[in-house]
Design a protein around this motif. Structure first.
Motif, PDB file in Angstrom:
ATOM      1  N   LEU A   1       0.831  -1.213   0.000  1.00 50.75           N
ATOM      2  CA  LEU A   1       0.000   0.000   0.000  1.00 50.75           C
ATOM      3  C   LEU A   1       0.863   1.260   0.000  1.00 50.75           C
ATOM      4  CD1 LEU A   1      -2.892  -0.963   2.439  1.00 50.75           C
ATOM      5  CD2 LEU A   1      -3.069  -0.542  -0.020  1.00 50.75           C
ATOM      6  N   LYS A   2       1.939   1.263   0.779  1.00 46.51           N
ATOM      7  CA  LYS A   2       2.855   2.410   0.805  1.00 46.51           C
ATOM      8  C   LYS A   2       3.527   2.597  -0.547  1.00 46.51           C
ATOM      9  CE  LYS A   2       3.852   2.357   5.735  1.00 46.51           C
ATOM     10  NZ  LYS A   2       4.822   2.119   6.783  1.00 46.51           N
ATOM     11  N   ARG A   3       3.955   1.480  -1.169  1.00 42.46           N
ATOM     12  CA  ARG A   3       4.585   1.547  -2.484  1.00 42.46           C
ATOM     13  C   ARG A   3       3.602   2.071  -3.522  1.00 42.46           C
ATOM     14  NH1 ARG A   3       4.382  -1.370  -6.733  1.00 42.46           N
ATOM     15  NH2 ARG A   3       3.326  -3.115  -5.754  1.00 42.46           N
ATOM     16  N   LEU A   4       2.360   1.611  -3.460  1.00 40.39           N
ATOM     17  CA  LEU A   4       1.333   2.078  -4.396  1.00 40.39           C
ATOM     18  C   LEU A   4       1.042   3.570  -4.218  1.00 40.39           C
ATOM     19  CD1 LEU A   4      -1.100  -0.971  -4.296  1.00 40.39           C
ATOM     20  CD2 LEU A   4       0.282  -0.225  -6.249  1.00 40.39           C
ATOM     21  N   GLN A   5       1.025   4.033  -2.957  1.00 44.01           N
ATOM     22  CA  GLN A   5       0.792   5.452  -2.681  1.00 44.01           C
ATOM     23  C   GLN A   5       1.937   6.296  -3.234  1.00 44.01           C
ATOM     24  OE1 GLN A   5      -1.931   6.941  -1.592  1.00 44.01           O
ATOM     25  NE2 GLN A   5      -0.921   8.915  -1.871  1.00 44.01           N
ATOM     26  N   LYS A   6       3.170   5.824  -3.055  1.00 44.14           N
ATOM     27  CA  LYS A   6       4.340   6.532  -3.592  1.00 44.14           C
ATOM     28  C   LYS A   6       4.279   6.570  -5.120  1.00 44.14           C
ATOM     29  CE  LYS A   6       8.873   7.769  -3.145  1.00 44.14           C
ATOM     30  NZ  LYS A   6       8.924   9.181  -3.436  1.00 44.14           N
ATOM     31  N   GLU A   7       3.896   5.454  -5.731  1.00 46.03           N
ATOM     32  CA  GLU A   7       3.777   5.399  -7.187  1.00 46.03           C
ATOM     33  C   GLU A   7       2.690   6.360  -7.676  1.00 46.03           C
ATOM     34  OE1 GLU A   7       2.733   2.053 -10.542  1.00 46.03           O
ATOM     35  OE2 GLU A   7       3.722   1.417  -8.702  1.00 46.03           O
ATOM     36  N   LYS A   8       1.590   6.432  -6.951  1.00 44.92           N
ATOM     37  CA  LYS A   8       0.507   7.359  -7.298  1.00 44.92           C
ATOM     38  C   LYS A   8       0.993   8.803  -7.235  1.00 44.92           C
ATOM     39  CE  LYS A   8      -4.121   8.631  -5.734  1.00 44.92           C
ATOM     40  NZ  LYS A   8      -5.167   8.365  -4.739  1.00 44.92           N
ATOM     41  N   GLU A   9       1.745   9.140  -6.204  1.00 47.67           N
ATOM     42  CA  GLU A   9       2.287  10.490  -6.063  1.00 47.67           C
ATOM     43  C   GLU A   9       3.264  10.811  -7.194  1.00 47.67           C
ATOM     44  OE1 GLU A   9       3.932  10.401  -2.135  1.00 47.67           O
ATOM     45  OE2 GLU A   9       1.951  10.314  -1.187  1.00 47.67           O
ATOM     46  N   THR A  10       4.116   9.852  -7.540  1.00 54.38           N
ATOM     47  CA  THR A  10       5.059  10.041  -8.649  1.00 54.38           C
ATOM     48  C   THR A  10       4.310  10.246  -9.958  1.00 54.38           C
ATOM     49  OG1 THR A  10       6.709   8.701  -7.515  1.00 54.38           O
ATOM     50  CG2 THR A  10       7.006   9.015  -9.883  1.00 54.38           C
TER      51      THR A  10
END
Length: 113
Positions: free
Chosen positions: A83-92
């Motif tokens: 979930l944290k990785r997905l959130q970071k990817e979304k922000e990028t």
């Protein structure tokens, strides 16, 4: 989930392609669900690669992703790390989108002057 048995073991849903196309040619599928979208045959023929035998193929430079699917294996819920990785990817992705929009706006302003 509600139509899983329609697909299970019948090779009706083996791959999902992420394809970039002009949003104006995408429309609601007749009789489909809210997320069921289609491209009219005329648009597809105009925007795809045609071959002498009458076949039409997606343009490879517009295929952004491909996912092999197995409808008999349910997707798992993401864990906290995912979930944290997905959130970071979304922000990028959002930062890239803003950068592209700004770049496009700058290019258009240069043409207008």
């Amino acid at each position: 989930k509600e139509r899983l048995e329609e697909y299970r073991g019948k090779h009706k849903l083996d791959v999902c392609l992420v394809y970039g196309i002009e949003p104006l040619v995408v429309e609601q599928a007749p009789g489909g669900r809210d997320n069921a979208m289609v491209v009219r045959k005329e648009y597809f023929e105009d925007l795809s690669l045609s071959f002498p035998d009458g076949s039409y193929f997606l343009r490879p430079n517009h295929i952004f992703g491909a996912f092999l699917l197995n409808p008999s294996v349910p997707m798992k819920e993401p864990n906290q790390i995912e979930l944290k990785r997905l959130q970071k990817e979304k922000e990028t992705d959002l930062l890239i989108q803003i950068s592209l929009l700004n770049n496009n706006n700058n290019n258009n302003q240069g043409r207008n002057h």
